[in-house]
Scaffold this active site. Structure first.
Site, PDB file in Angstrom:
ATOM      1  N   ASP A 236      -1.227  73.927  55.914  1.00  0.00           N
ATOM      2  CA  ASP A 236      -0.683  74.317  54.805  1.00  0.00           C
ATOM      3  C   ASP A 236      -0.369  73.198  54.022  1.00  0.00           C
ATOM      4  O   ASP A 236      -0.422  73.053  52.583  1.00  0.00           O
ATOM      5  CB  ASP A 236       0.375  75.325  54.917  1.00  0.00           C
ATOM      6  CG  ASP A 236       1.439  74.820  56.274  1.00  0.00           C
ATOM      7  OD1 ASP A 236       1.031  74.008  56.815  1.00  0.00           O
ATOM      8  OD2 ASP A 236       2.340  75.741  56.288  1.00  0.00           O
ATOM      9  N   PHE A 237       0.382  72.229  54.689  1.00  0.00           N
ATOM     10  CA  PHE A 237       0.974  70.897  53.839  1.00  0.00           C
ATOM     11  C   PHE A 237      -0.185  70.248  53.220  1.00  0.00           C
ATOM     12  O   PHE A 237       0.097  69.683  52.192  1.00  0.00           O
ATOM     13  CB  PHE A 237       1.950  70.282  54.885  1.00  0.00           C
ATOM     14  CG  PHE A 237       2.516  69.077  54.280  1.00  0.00           C
ATOM     15  CD1 PHE A 237       3.565  69.089  53.395  1.00  0.00           C
ATOM     16  CD2 PHE A 237       1.845  67.843  54.792  1.00  0.00           C
ATOM     17  CE1 PHE A 237       4.110  67.864  53.071  1.00  0.00           C
ATOM     18  CE2 PHE A 237       2.441  66.518  54.031  1.00  0.00           C
ATOM     19  CZ  PHE A 237       3.533  66.531  53.263  1.00  0.00           C
TER      20      PHE A 237
END
Ligand SMILES: CCCCCCCC/C=C\CCCCCCCC(=O)N[C@@H](CO[C@@H]1OC[C@@H](O)[C@H](O)[C@H]1O)[C@H](O)/C=C/CCCCCCCCCCCCC
Ligand SMILES: O=c1ccn([C@@H]2O[C@H](COP(=O)(O)OP(=O)(O)O)[C@@H](O)[C@H]2O)c(=O)[nH]1
Length: 397
Positions: A236-237
């Site tokens: 996600d990051f």
């Protein structure tokens, strides 16, 4: 006697000085957050066709709430979407639950992909890969197994996907559940995490948490698909980072992510927080210093020392007032995010809040001490920067 009066007066002056800016902050915070988090979802203009959304649901195992959580995806009020359930293990009991739902709602476009596809280290990406390849719409919603949708949640997220926005994410929060562990989760997501999440969003710091995120598919395809992020555990990051680097904005939708996992225990919740801390520390090492500084007890101690050093104010009084004001602001923040009555009373809140504050240094140090990451059935090690490798279980001879 005069001295006593003087001291009392000094203390009340001090209390007043400390309280005025914080009260103003509380008022502004309340107004801004009410607007940001609970604005009414306006329907898209009628001349604009609703964009189709392919919803990826990576599943692994079952819990008592899985059926009803998944069912909310079949009953959403949104005209064009498909559900792509992804289950890696072909003997996973989650398959049965998905099949039941697919049969119950034959009019909802839904498919099941089993077996996954090994494209890297991240098991969630490996699981989602076949679903991602088959997705037919321009928008992709990645939604973790424990998430619940309201009828208008998808519409709310899509309406945030305006020009220049590449990703719309939901701030993690929880549904109302019974027990102290549920209180603790709600207190954590509604206070400590909400505070840094909203602050990071305001400062345009990448804080995207991938449990519920709507993304333009073309932007993922541009870099080679989700597999481009499969060397990281925190896909996600890095996905959000990649979008930012290409000039796209991210935006928080007005509804939080309603996590409603059927497993709600203190141990598993703390293990989850520790795993996340390990990820953040490896990805962005400056969090080693910044995160403790965002804690009430630590920043309070620093500020008390500073006011004692600079203005000779009583550090103990300052510290106690600071903790009290912080606590009240946390209550206000949690109430705003809940946007309705809380499922626990003020005493439970005090207990949950104190428990979290006391455990937080322990969890943080534990995360630094033991860098091995256990996620579901596997164990990983992260290199600085966030690239992951799986640690194979030792074979006993
Ligand atoms: C003086 C005060 C300073 C304040 C400092 C605050 C520092 C932190 C700032 C922002 C961080 C916000 C992070 C919120 C997210 C926390 C949850 C989390 O860690 N999630 C990670 C894992 O998510 C799961 O991972 C597996 C995936 O498959 C699941 O679906 C996911 O749910 C997630 O990977 C983390 C994402 C965000 C990491 C952000 C780190 C940024 C640190 C920046 C530091 C500088 C900020 C300074 C300004 C405030
Ligand atoms: O080996 C795994 C681990 C997780 N997941 C999926 O990844 C999502 C996030 O998993 P989890 O809830 O364990 O992560 P957390 O939110 O605790 O970081 C869920 O939908 C899981 O089904 C998966 O497909 N394979």
């Amino acid at each position: 006697m005069r001295n006593t009066v003087c001291v009392v007066q000094q203390e009340s002056d001090l209390t007043a000085k400390t309280n005025i800016p914080e009260a103003v902050c509380a008022f502004c915070l309340q107004r801004v957050l009410k607007w940001k988090l609970h604005r009414k979802v306006s329907k898209l203009p009628s001349e604009t066709p609703y964009p189709g959304v392919s919803i990826l649901k990576p599943l692994m195992g079952v819990d008592p709430n899985l059926f009803s959580n998944l069912e909310t995806f079949f009953t959403m009020n949104y005209p064009v979407y498909e559900l792509l359930f992804c289950i890696e293990d072909k003997s996973d009991p989650a398959i049965m639950i998905v099949m039941q739902l697919i049969q119950k709602y034959p009019t909802v476009s839904s498919r099941l992909f089993t077996g996954g596809s090994v494209v890297g280290v991240n098991p969630k990406i490996n699981n989602m890969q076949p679903g991602f390849t088959a997705a037919k719409y321009d928008l992709i919603l990645i939604s973790d197994s424990g998430i619940r949708m309201k009828e208008d949640t998808l519409l709310d997220m899509v309406s945030c996907m305006t020009e220049g926005v590449g990703l719309v994410h939901q701030m993690p929060f929880t549904c109302d559940r019974d027990g102290f562990a549920a209180t603790l989760e709600k207190v954590y997501f509604g206070t400590a995490q909400a505070r840094i999440y909203l602050a990071a969003d305001l400062l345009r710091v990448n804080c995207h948490t991938g449990m519920s995120a709507l993304i333009r598919k073309a932007l993922i395809d541009e870099v080679g698909g989700i597999q481009a992020f499969s060397c990281y555990l925190a896909e996600d990051f890095f996905l959000a980072k990649s979008l930012k680097e290409r000039g796209w904005r991210m935006c928080i939708s007005s509804q939080p992510a309603w996590q409603n996992s059927g497993v709600c225990e203190i141990n598993s919740f703390q293990a989850r927080l520790t795993r996340w801390t390990k990820l953040r520390v490896a990805m962005v090492p400056s969090t080693i210093l910044l995160e403790p500084l965002s804690e009430c007890v630590v920043i309070g101690a620093c500020a008390s020392w500073a006011v004692w050093f600079l203005f000779s104010w009583d550090p103990l009084v300052f510290y106690l007032v600071h903790v009290l004001v912080w606590f009240l602001l946390d209550w206000i923040l949690l109430s705003i995010i809940q946007n309705g009555s809380l499922p626990f009373n003020k005493f439970d809140f005090v207990m949950g809040w104190l428990f979290r504050e006391c455990c937080s240094p322990y969890l943080y140090l534990h995360a630094l001490w033991d860098p091995a990451i256990r996620w579901r059935e596997r164990t990983y090690r992260l290199k600085w920067g966030g690239v992951a490798e799986e640690l194979k279980p030792k074979v006993k001879v």
